[in-house]
Design a protein around this motif. Structure first.
Motif, PDB file in Angstrom:
ATOM      1  N   GLU A 452      -7.111 -10.582  35.087  1.00 52.48           N
ATOM      2  CA  GLU A 452      -6.843  -9.463  35.982  1.00 52.48           C
ATOM      3  C   GLU A 452      -5.655  -9.774  36.900  1.00 52.48           C
ATOM      4  N   MET A 453      -5.586 -11.012  37.356  1.00 54.06           N
ATOM      5  CA  MET A 453      -4.484 -11.406  38.226  1.00 54.06           C
ATOM      6  C   MET A 453      -3.149 -11.347  37.489  1.00 54.06           C
ATOM      7  N   GLU A 456      -2.226  -7.743  37.129  1.00 51.03           N
ATOM      8  CA  GLU A 456      -1.799  -7.233  38.434  1.00 51.03           C
ATOM      9  C   GLU A 456      -0.374  -7.676  38.748  1.00 51.03           C
ATOM     10  N   CYS A 457      -0.040  -8.920  38.448  1.00 49.69           N
ATOM     11  CA  CYS A 457       1.316  -9.428  38.681  1.00 49.69           C
ATOM     12  C   CYS A 457       2.327  -8.708  37.805  1.00 49.69           C
ATOM     13  N   ASN A 459       2.085  -5.667  36.646  1.00 49.41           N
ATOM     14  CA  ASN A 459       2.246  -4.311  37.166  1.00 49.41           C
ATOM     15  C   ASN A 459       3.157  -4.290  38.387  1.00 49.41           C
TER      16      ASN A 459
END
Length: 465
Positions: A452-453, A456-457, A459
Motif C-alpha cells: 500500500e505504501m 501511495e508513493c 500515486n
C-alpha cells in the motif's frame, strides 16, 4: 462505525455465559486439589476483580479502542504507528493470545453438546459423538451469526432469554441437594483440604499454578463486559455496573456449584463422573426426567457462552486487522458495523477444532493464550496508567503489575507444566504452535502494508508529474 448502543444490563447479558466455563473443570480441579478446589474459585474470582477493575479503567482511558486487544495495540505502537517494529508485534501478539483464549470456546461446548445429545437420545446411538458435535456446531454457529449480524444490540437482546436460562440449571442443581438433604457438609469438613498425596514441593506448586491459570480462564473471563465499553450508552457509569454485577454473579455461582458437587457427591463421586457431575446431581435430585430437562437447559446455557466467545473472538480479529496486525479482509464490517467475515472465519476454524480435538485438550491450549494476553495487557496498563485517575486510583497500576507477574512467568510455567503432565509434550507444543501462528499472519499484514505504501508513493509521483 457501529452506531448501536447497549445498556449495562445488555453488556452484563453478553458476559453471563461465563459461569458455564466451570463445567469442564469441576472434576478436573477436584482430582488435583480436592476440597481446596472451592478456595481456588474464591481466589481466582478475587484476582478477577483486581484485573477487571484495571481493564475497566483501561476501557475508559481508551474509549476509541475496541476491547482489550485494542487497548494493548493502542499502547504498543512505537513512535510511528506505520512502523512494523517490536512494539507493534507485541501489541498484536497479545491480541492474538486473547483471541486464542476465547476462540476455542465454540468448539469446546459444541463437543459437550454432542456428547450430551449422544448419551440422552437413543436414536443417535449409532451416530458418532464427533459427527453430532460437528452438525450441532455448524447449526449453532450459523444461527448465531445471523442473529448477531445486525450489531451488538440485537445479539444482546437475543441473549436476554438465554441469560435467564443459563443460570437456572447451575443454581437449581446446586441448591436442590441442600433442600432435599442429600448435601453432606461432612464431605467437605471431614476430609483433608488437599489430597493425601499432596506435598508442597516444586512439582505440586507448579500444578497449583497450572490449576490457577485454568481457573483464571474460567472465573476471570467476565472482562468481556469491558470489551464493549464504546458501545455502552454511558460508558463511565455503565461499565462499572456491568463489571461488578457480573463479578458478583460469578463469585456466587462458581463457589456454589463446586461446593454443591463436592458436598453431594464427595470427591470420589465427582471423580467417577468428572465430565458430567451436574447431570449426575440432576438424576439424584430429580430422576431421569429431571436429567433430560436439565440437559436442555444446559445446552441453552452452552449456546449463550458460544455466543459470548463468537462475539469476542470476531471483535478481537477485527481489532487486530484494523491495527494492521492481521490481513485487511478481516477488518471489513457490514452496514451495521458487524465483522461478519471475522465471525465466519472463527466458526470455520472451530469446526476444524471439533474434528481434531477433545474438550480437555482444547481447554489446556486455550488457557495458554489467556495467560499470555492477561500478562501483556496488564503490563500495558501499568505502562499507560501514569497519574490518571479515571475508574481506579493511580496506584492501581501496581496492582496491575502484580497481576502481570502472576500471569507471566508464574501461571505460564504452571500451565505449560500441567499441559505436559496431562496430555504430553506434543499437546503442549500444539498450543504453543497455534500461539505462534500469529507470526506468518503478521508478516502477511506487513507485506500488505508495504504494498500500500508503494502504491501511495507511486500515486504521489504521478500527481507531481
Amino acid at each position: 462505525m457501529n452506531t448501536s448502543k447497549i445498556s449495562w444490563k445488555q453488556g452484563l447479558v453478553i458476559a453471563l455465559g461465563v459461569p458455564m466455563l466451570i463445567l469442564p473443570n469441576i472434576g478436573y480441579f477436584a482430582g488435583y486439589v480436592g476440597v481446596f478446589s472451592i478456595i481456588v474459585w474464591i481466589l481466582s474470582i478475587g484476582q478477577g476483580f483486581l484485573q477487571n477493575i484495571a481493564y475497566g479503567d483501561f476501557a475508559l482511558m481508551y474509549p476509541e479502542a475496541r476491547g482489550l486487544p485494542g487497548y494493548v495495540q493502542a499502547i504498543f505502537k512505537g513512535k510511528d504507528t506505520k512502523d512494523y517494529d517490536i512494539n507493534k508485534f507485541i501489541g498484536g501478539f497479545s491480541a492474538w493470545g486473547y483471541w486464542m483464549a476465547w476462540n476455542p470456546v465454540l468448539a469446546i461446548f459444541s463437543l459437550l453438546i454432542g456428547t450430551y445429545l449422544h448419551g440422552m437420545i437413543p436414536a443417535l446411538g449409532n451416530v458418532s459423538e464427533k459427527t453430532i458435535s460437528v452438525v450441532a456446531g455448524a447449526v449453532i454457529f450459523t444461527v448465531l451469526i445471523v442473529i448477531n449480524r445486525k450489531g451488538l444490540s440485537g445479539g444482546a437482546k437475543a441473549g436476554n432469554v438465554l441469560a435467564v436460562v443459563a443460570l437456572i440449571p447451575l443454581i437449581v442443581l446446586s441448591i436442590a441437594p441442600i433442600v432435599t438433604g442429600q448435601f453432606q457438609l461432612s464431605n467437605i469438613t471431614a476430609v483433608s483440604l488437599f489430597p493425601e498425596t499432596w506435598s508442597w514441593d516444586a512439582t505440586h506448586i507448579l500444578i497449583l499454578l497450572g490449576i490457577m491459570a485454568m481457573a483464571q480462564w474460567s472465573a476471570c473471563a467476565w472482562e468481556t463486559a469491558a470489551v464493549y465499553a464504546p458501545d455502552y450508552q454511558n460508558p463511565k457509569k455503565d461499565l462499572p455496573k456491568a463489571l461488578f454485577s457480573c463479578g458478583l454473579i460469578c463469585l456466587v455461582t462458581f463457589v456454589l456449584v463446586q461446593t454443591a458437587c463436592i458436598g453431594t457427591l464427595g470427591i470420589q463421586g465427582i471423580l467417577e463422573e468428572p465430565y458430567s457431575p451436574m447431570l449426575l446431581m440432576a438424576k439424584i435430585s430429580f430422576g431421569n426426567a429431571g436429567a433430560v430437562i436439565t440437559l436442555v437447559m444446559l445446552m441453552a446455557s452452552m449456546i449463550l457462552i458460544i455466543q459470548t466467545a463468537l462475539l469476542g473472538s470476531a471483535q478481537a480479529m477485527q481489532s487486530m486487522s484494523v491495527e494492521g496486525n492481521l490481513p485487511k479482509v478481516l477488518s471489513e464490517t457490514n452496514q451495521y458495523g458487524t465483522p461478519v467475515k471475522a465471525m465466519i472465519l472463527v466458526a470455520v476454524f472451530n469446526l476444524g477444532l471439533i474434528f481434531i480435538g477433545t474438550p480437555a485438550a482444547i481447554v489446556a491450549g486455550s488457557a495458554v493464550g489467556y495467560v499470555i494476553a492477561n500478562g501483556i495487557t496488564l503490563f500495558a496498563y501499568f505502562k499507560a496508567k501514569g497519574n490518571q485517575k479515571i475508574l481506579a486510583p493511580k496506584w492501581w497500576k501496581f496492582i496491575g503489575l502484580g497481576c502481570c507477574i502472576l500471569n507471566i512467568p508464574l501461571y505460564l510455567a504452571g500451565i505449560f507444566y500441567i499441559n505436559t503432565l496431562d496430555y504430553g509434550l506434543g499437546a503442549a507444543l500444539i498450543g504453543i504452535l497455534v500461539l505462534f501462528l500469529f507470526v506468518p499472519f503478521w508478516l502477511y499484514a506487513k507485506k500488505e502494508h508495504n504494498q500500500e505504501m508503494i502504491i501511495e508513493c507511486q500515486n504521489v509521483e504521478i500527481e507531481v508529474d
